[in-house]
Structures are given as C-alpha cells and as structure tokens.
Write an enzyme that holds these catalytic residues in place. Structure first.
Site, PDB file in Angstrom:
ATOM      1  N   TYR A 113      33.471  42.945  29.194  1.00  0.00           N
ATOM      2  CA  TYR A 113      34.801  42.341  29.331  1.00  0.00           C
ATOM      3  C   TYR A 113      35.433  42.106  27.970  1.00  0.00           C
ATOM      4  CZ  TYR A 113      33.572  41.211  34.208  1.00  0.00           C
ATOM      5  OH  TYR A 113      33.200  41.264  35.529  1.00  0.00           O
ATOM      6  N   SER A 147      36.630  39.507  43.320  1.00  0.00           N
ATOM      7  CA  SER A 147      37.939  39.959  43.781  1.00  0.00           C
ATOM      8  C   SER A 147      38.263  39.481  45.198  1.00  0.00           C
ATOM      9  CB  SER A 147      38.021  41.494  43.712  1.00  0.00           C
ATOM     10  OG  SER A 147      39.361  41.929  43.642  1.00  0.00           O
ATOM     11  N   GLY A 157      44.355  40.495  43.244  1.00  0.00           N
ATOM     12  CA  GLY A 157      45.665  39.851  43.208  1.00  0.00           C
ATOM     13  C   GLY A 157      46.603  40.332  44.289  1.00  0.00           C
ATOM     14  N   LEU A 206      46.290  40.102  47.502  1.00  0.00           N
ATOM     15  CA  LEU A 206      46.405  39.107  48.559  1.00  0.00           C
ATOM     16  C   LEU A 206      47.252  37.897  48.165  1.00  0.00           C
ATOM     17  CD1 LEU A 206      42.793  39.333  50.003  1.00  0.00           C
ATOM     18  CD2 LEU A 206      44.903  39.786  51.270  1.00  0.00           C
ATOM     19  N   LYS A 255      51.976  39.405  45.530  1.00  0.00           N
ATOM     20  CA  LYS A 255      52.882  39.760  44.428  1.00  0.00           C
ATOM     21  C   LYS A 255      53.260  41.239  44.389  1.00  0.00           C
ATOM     22  CE  LYS A 255      49.121  39.951  40.985  1.00  0.00           C
ATOM     23  NZ  LYS A 255      48.609  39.263  39.769  1.00  0.00           N
TER      24      LYS A 255
END
Length: 338
Positions: free
Chosen positions: A53, A218, A223, A225, A228
């Site tokens: 990451y 997730s 994102g 759900l 957006k």
C-alpha cells in the site's frame, strides 16, 4: 464496540476494522491520522495495512502506508492496537508487487525480507496478524507456511492469515499445516459485500467447518454502495474514476465494480436503507459484519467525514425483514460483479 475472536486464536478484535490502503495516495498523512484517531476513539482496535500500500501499487510510494500507520501508532499504547499487515505474494499474476523491484513471491526469502521491512516501517517489534496478500497455487505451500510458522516461534508474528484465496487454496494450506505441524491460518481476507456474495458459495462453509474467520474487505464494493457512482457519475478523486483514466488492469477492475448490474443493485439497496432509516453505507457495513463466519469487516475512508456513517453500523443488527429484502435483491440481480 462489539468484539469477536479471530479464528481459534486468543485475539479478539472490534467487529469493524479500519483499512488503510488509500493512506499516502487519496488521503495524505494528516487526514489519515484524523481518520485513525476518530476510529480509535470510537472503539476500533483493529487496523489493516500491507507492504504493497497505497494502491494502485507503485514502486515510488511502496510502503508509505505502513510508515504513516507506524507514526500514528506511536501516539497510542502498542498493546491497545491489533495490527494486521501483509506480504505481497506473487507478481506474475493479476497484480505486480510494488516491493523488491516487482520480484515478489511467497517463498522464505521474500517472507523474511518483507516482515523485516514492515517491522521497520511500522516501527514495532511484532505484528498481530500477518497475511499472505495473494496466493500462488503453483508454489510449494510448505515453504511459505514453514517460514510463517518460524515468525510466530520468533515472536515477530502472533497469528497468520491469507487473502484473496480460493476454497482449494485455503483447504490445502490447512492440510499442509496439519500435516507438518505448522501454525494454521486463522483468517482469510477476501472481497465480500452486498454486490459480491460469492464467498457464500463455498468458502463460508470452509470457514465454519475449519474455524477460520473471514475479515471481508470492500464491504462498500469499492465505494459503489455509497451511491456516488449512480447515474453514470464519475466523482473527481474517487478511486474508480481515477482507475478508468489510468486504463489497463485498473480500468478492468473499475468496470467489474461499476457496471449496469452493480448500479441497479445499489439503487435497490439504497431504497432498503432509506426505508430502514439509515444510510446505505451504514446498511452495507452492518450487513457485512453480521454473518456467523465473519469476525470483523474492513472499512476504508479517504476523508474523516466519511467515518460517521461507518461507525453508525457498529451496534446495528439488521432484522429478519431487512435481510429478507436484501436477499430478494441478491437473487434477482445475481452476482452484480460477475
């Protein structure tokens, strides 16, 4: 904050885990620390990161997320935090590791180098949960599991887990551990959400029978759900908006998460959430931590303002009527993510 045991280990964690994969990219260090502080103050004791990451993996920022998390941990008592991180796994498949010039693998050499580097970046002398980020089904599981077992015996790791594994891979690893006397995986970290329920097909039964906990990542389907992306929107700075511009593997991934079927199911889940008197983020988070095979659901944020709706799910248990409505959508719009 409710807690639950990881597998059959002695470690109990909050049923919500704060993920960190955007820290150092979509969220700078100051914002990351605000998100972490708010989560900690709300009772979250479980934090997940990885040597790979932030995402998408880039050699120029490889390991930056662990450094950010490590500096934040210095503001807390170390034993108040359950820390999880991961070794990359093979770079000859879907993802190319950002560490070790992209020559990552699941062998003793890579595992030893990875843990030593992660401990240094995190500025700690042990990891609570150490996970293989991606499996390598063509490699000898005995070598990786033997190296991981040694890390536990050396006190550098408390328990181990896998991620993005299949039913065969999880069962094979457990069989190898049982045969060789190695530590077993206590957790599996796989994608699982209202828009992706494939884990229930086979892996859920493996977890139940073998005492392994799912720590799903997730739960908001990247994102999606949150709503957006509804109506074809591509919000500026959003993960899949960026991925579509990058192209290649990232664009392929974005289209798996954001498509006509996933947007249709999200619209239905938004209506169910509104009827239940909560945001769809709260609904999706609450749903993902409720199954018996789940220990803690891994959430993520790029801004501290996004954390409130997630935390609202901490003490929410969805009733039978809401679950029935959710199941009806899942049956009608089967496998929105393919």
């Amino acid at each position: 904050m409710q807690t639950k045991r990881l597998g059959k280990s002695a470690i109990a964690v909050s049923k919500i885990c704060m993920g960190t994969m955007t820290f150092g990219n979509q969220a700078d260090e100051a914002m990351a620390h605000r998100i972490l502080d708010k989560s900690f103050d709300a009772g979250i004791n479980f934090y997940d990161t990885a040597e790979n990451y932030p995402v998408p993996p880039q050699e120029s920022w490889a390991g930056l997320t662990e450094e950010i998390v490590g500096r934040w941990m210095k503001t807390k008592k170390r034993d108040s935090i359950i820390l999880a991180t991961k070794v990359c796994g093979p770079s000859h498949g879907w993802i190319r590791g950002s560490q070790r010039s992209g020559m990552t693998a699941l062998d003793r050499h890579n595992i030893v180098r990875a843990i030593e580097a992660s401990l240094k970046r995190l500025d700690t002398d042990y990891i609570d949960l150490y996970q293989t980020h991606w499996p390598d089904h063509g490699a000898r599981y005995e070598e990786a599991l033997g190296a991981l077992d040694d890390l536990i015996r050396e006190g550098k790791v408390r328990i181990i887990g896998c991620s993005n594994e299949t039913s065969w891979g999880l069962m094979h690893s457990l069989a190898v551990s049982d045969r060789e006397g190695f530590a077993r995986y206590d957790t599996i970290q796989n994608n699982y959400s209202l828009n992706n329920r494939r884990f229930e097909d086979e892996l859920a039964q493996v977890c139940r029978q073998e005492g392994v906990s799912l720590i799903p990542y997730s739960p908001l389907a990247g994102g999606v759900l949150s709503g957006k992306y509804q109506g074809g929107a591509t919000p500026e700075g959003a993960r899949f908006s960026n991925y579509l511009q990058i192209g290649g593997r990232q664009a392929t991934m974005a289209k798996r998460f954001v498509n006509d079927k996933s947007l249709a199911s999200t619209e239905r889940f938004m209506a169910i959430a509104a009827e239940a008197g909560m945001s769809v983020v709260t609904l999706a988070t609450a749903w993902s931590k409720q199954p018996d095979f789940v220990a803690s659901t891994i959430v993520g944020a790029t801004h501290v303002d996004q954390v409130d709706d997630i935390l609202a799910a901490a003490d929410v248990t969805l009733d039978a009527e809401v679950l029935k409505k959710i199941d009806a959508v899942s049956k009608e719009l089967l496998y929105p993510m393919g």
